[in-house]
Design a protein around this motif. Sequence first.
Motif, PDB file in Angstrom:
ATOM      1  N   LEU A  86     -11.710  30.655  27.968  1.00  0.00           N
ATOM      2  CA  LEU A  86     -12.984  30.251  27.376  1.00  0.00           C
ATOM      3  C   LEU A  86     -12.734  29.904  25.916  1.00  0.00           C
ATOM      4  N   PRO A  87     -13.477  28.984  25.323  1.00  0.00           N
ATOM      5  CA  PRO A  87     -14.568  28.234  25.943  1.00  0.00           C
ATOM      6  C   PRO A  87     -14.038  27.181  26.914  1.00  0.00           C
ATOM      7  N   ILE A  88     -14.919  26.810  27.856  1.00  0.00           N
ATOM      8  CA  ILE A  88     -14.556  25.820  28.864  1.00  0.00           C
ATOM      9  C   ILE A  88     -15.795  25.005  29.207  1.00  0.00           C
ATOM     10  N   ARG A  89     -15.611  23.718  29.441  1.00  0.00           N
ATOM     11  CA  ARG A  89     -16.731  22.856  29.845  1.00  0.00           C
ATOM     12  C   ARG A  89     -17.064  23.126  31.299  1.00  0.00           C
ATOM     13  N   LEU A  90     -18.323  22.947  31.656  1.00  0.00           N
ATOM     14  CA  LEU A  90     -18.772  23.219  33.020  1.00  0.00           C
ATOM     15  C   LEU A  90     -17.984  22.415  34.043  1.00  0.00           C
ATOM     16  N   HIS A  91     -17.739  21.137  33.770  1.00  0.00           N
ATOM     17  CA  HIS A  91     -17.006  20.296  34.723  1.00  0.00           C
ATOM     18  C   HIS A  91     -15.597  20.853  34.957  1.00  0.00           C
ATOM     19  N   ILE A 110     -18.292  34.206  44.964  1.00  0.00           N
ATOM     20  CA  ILE A 110     -17.307  34.488  43.930  1.00  0.00           C
ATOM     21  C   ILE A 110     -17.698  35.790  43.243  1.00  0.00           C
ATOM     22  N   LEU A 111     -16.813  36.782  43.340  1.00  0.00           N
ATOM     23  CA  LEU A 111     -17.034  38.073  42.691  1.00  0.00           C
ATOM     24  C   LEU A 111     -16.502  37.981  41.270  1.00  0.00           C
ATOM     25  N   VAL A 112     -17.371  38.254  40.300  1.00  0.00           N
ATOM     26  CA  VAL A 112     -17.013  38.160  38.888  1.00  0.00           C
ATOM     27  C   VAL A 112     -16.791  39.566  38.332  1.00  0.00           C
ATOM     28  N   ILE A 113     -15.614  39.759  37.736  1.00  0.00           N
ATOM     29  CA  ILE A 113     -15.275  41.036  37.108  1.00  0.00           C
ATOM     30  C   ILE A 113     -14.910  40.751  35.660  1.00  0.00           C
ATOM     31  N   ALA A 114     -15.748  41.214  34.727  1.00  0.00           N
ATOM     32  CA  ALA A 114     -15.495  41.012  33.301  1.00  0.00           C
ATOM     33  C   ALA A 114     -15.599  42.348  32.572  1.00  0.00           C
ATOM     34  N   ARG A 115     -14.871  42.445  31.473  1.00  0.00           N
ATOM     35  CA  ARG A 115     -14.894  43.689  30.694  1.00  0.00           C
ATOM     36  C   ARG A 115     -16.206  43.857  29.945  1.00  0.00           C
ATOM     37  N   LEU A 165      -8.522  34.255  40.490  1.00  0.00           N
ATOM     38  CA  LEU A 165      -8.451  33.360  39.334  1.00  0.00           C
ATOM     39  C   LEU A 165      -8.671  34.216  38.096  1.00  0.00           C
ATOM     40  N   LEU A 166      -7.679  34.245  37.213  1.00  0.00           N
ATOM     41  CA  LEU A 166      -7.787  35.024  35.982  1.00  0.00           C
ATOM     42  C   LEU A 166      -8.425  34.173  34.890  1.00  0.00           C
ATOM     43  N   PHE A 167      -9.206  34.840  34.031  1.00  0.00           N
ATOM     44  CA  PHE A 167      -9.775  34.141  32.883  1.00  0.00           C
ATOM     45  C   PHE A 167      -9.701  35.043  31.665  1.00  0.00           C
ATOM     46  N   THR A 168      -9.836  34.429  30.498  1.00  0.00           N
ATOM     47  CA  THR A 168      -9.867  35.195  29.260  1.00  0.00           C
ATOM     48  C   THR A 168     -10.955  34.658  28.340  1.00  0.00           C
ATOM     49  N   PRO A 169     -11.769  35.560  27.798  1.00  0.00           N
ATOM     50  CA  PRO A 169     -12.749  35.140  26.805  1.00  0.00           C
ATOM     51  C   PRO A 169     -12.204  35.211  25.379  1.00  0.00           C
ATOM     52  N   SER A 170     -11.020  35.811  25.193  1.00  0.00           N
ATOM     53  CA  SER A 170     -10.560  36.074  23.828  1.00  0.00           C
ATOM     54  C   SER A 170      -9.117  35.685  23.529  1.00  0.00           C
ATOM     55  N   ARG A 171      -8.350  35.333  24.537  1.00  0.00           N
ATOM     56  CA  ARG A 171      -6.951  34.947  24.306  1.00  0.00           C
ATOM     57  C   ARG A 171      -6.802  33.434  24.451  1.00  0.00           C
ATOM     58  N   SER A 172      -5.642  32.941  24.078  1.00  0.00           N
ATOM     59  CA  SER A 172      -5.387  31.512  24.213  1.00  0.00           C
ATOM     60  C   SER A 172      -5.106  31.174  25.674  1.00  0.00           C
ATOM     61  N   HIS A 173      -5.223  29.881  25.988  1.00  0.00           N
ATOM     62  CA  HIS A 173      -4.919  29.442  27.350  1.00  0.00           C
ATOM     63  C   HIS A 173      -3.464  29.758  27.695  1.00  0.00           C
ATOM     64  N   ALA A 174      -2.565  29.580  26.739  1.00  0.00           N
ATOM     65  CA  ALA A 174      -1.138  29.855  26.986  1.00  0.00           C
ATOM     66  C   ALA A 174      -0.907  31.323  27.323  1.00  0.00           C
ATOM     67  N   GLU A 175      -1.598  32.223  26.630  1.00  0.00           N
ATOM     68  CA  GLU A 175      -1.425  33.660  26.901  1.00  0.00           C
ATOM     69  C   GLU A 175      -1.886  34.028  28.309  1.00  0.00           C
ATOM     70  N   VAL A 176      -3.063  33.559  28.705  1.00  0.00           N
ATOM     71  CA  VAL A 176      -3.557  33.900  30.045  1.00  0.00           C
ATOM     72  C   VAL A 176      -2.736  33.196  31.116  1.00  0.00           C
ATOM     73  N   CYS A 200      -8.830  38.942  32.413  1.00  0.00           N
ATOM     74  CA  CYS A 200      -7.527  39.571  32.180  1.00  0.00           C
ATOM     75  C   CYS A 200      -7.609  40.682  31.142  1.00  0.00           C
ATOM     76  N   GLU A 201      -8.765  40.820  30.468  1.00  0.00           N
ATOM     77  CA  GLU A 201      -8.979  41.918  29.523  1.00  0.00           C
ATOM     78  C   GLU A 201      -9.483  43.184  30.236  1.00  0.00           C
ATOM     79  N   HIS A 202      -9.925  43.061  31.472  1.00  0.00           N
ATOM     80  CA  HIS A 202     -10.432  44.211  32.232  1.00  0.00           C
ATOM     81  C   HIS A 202      -9.263  45.097  32.626  1.00  0.00           C
TER      82      HIS A 202
END
Length: 128
Positions: free
Chosen positions: A111-116, A15-20, A86-97, A64-66
Amino acid sequence: TSSAGVMPHTIPSTILVIAREPLIQTLMCSLVDLSGHRAAQPRSDESVSAAIHRVRPELLLLDCEHDCACEEEAYVAAARVGAEVLLFTPSRSHAEVADFAAERGLRSMALPIRLHEFSETLQSTLRA
């Protein structure tokens, strides 16, 4: 429930991770590793699309901030190597992403998200 962090019966994927932000990059790579997969990152001197072609991941985990999340190049490169996105966001709401991802027909998480939940989302995206 499993007391271990690693999901049972997980076939490891790259899994290639790309974060801002570097801290978010480190956090997401740790979550990928704890989920039983192999985290990869772009080299400091390479573009996102070059990293995709070098790593040939099964999944691109894209912030999605990158800047590249709003450009076609990363999505085209992922498609060329057969990688799911798979898009993720550390700063927006789940609805926005989720809205941003839906425009491209992609899955998303906030985020935040539980490991499971993180592990389950990775698995369901890899099976897509």
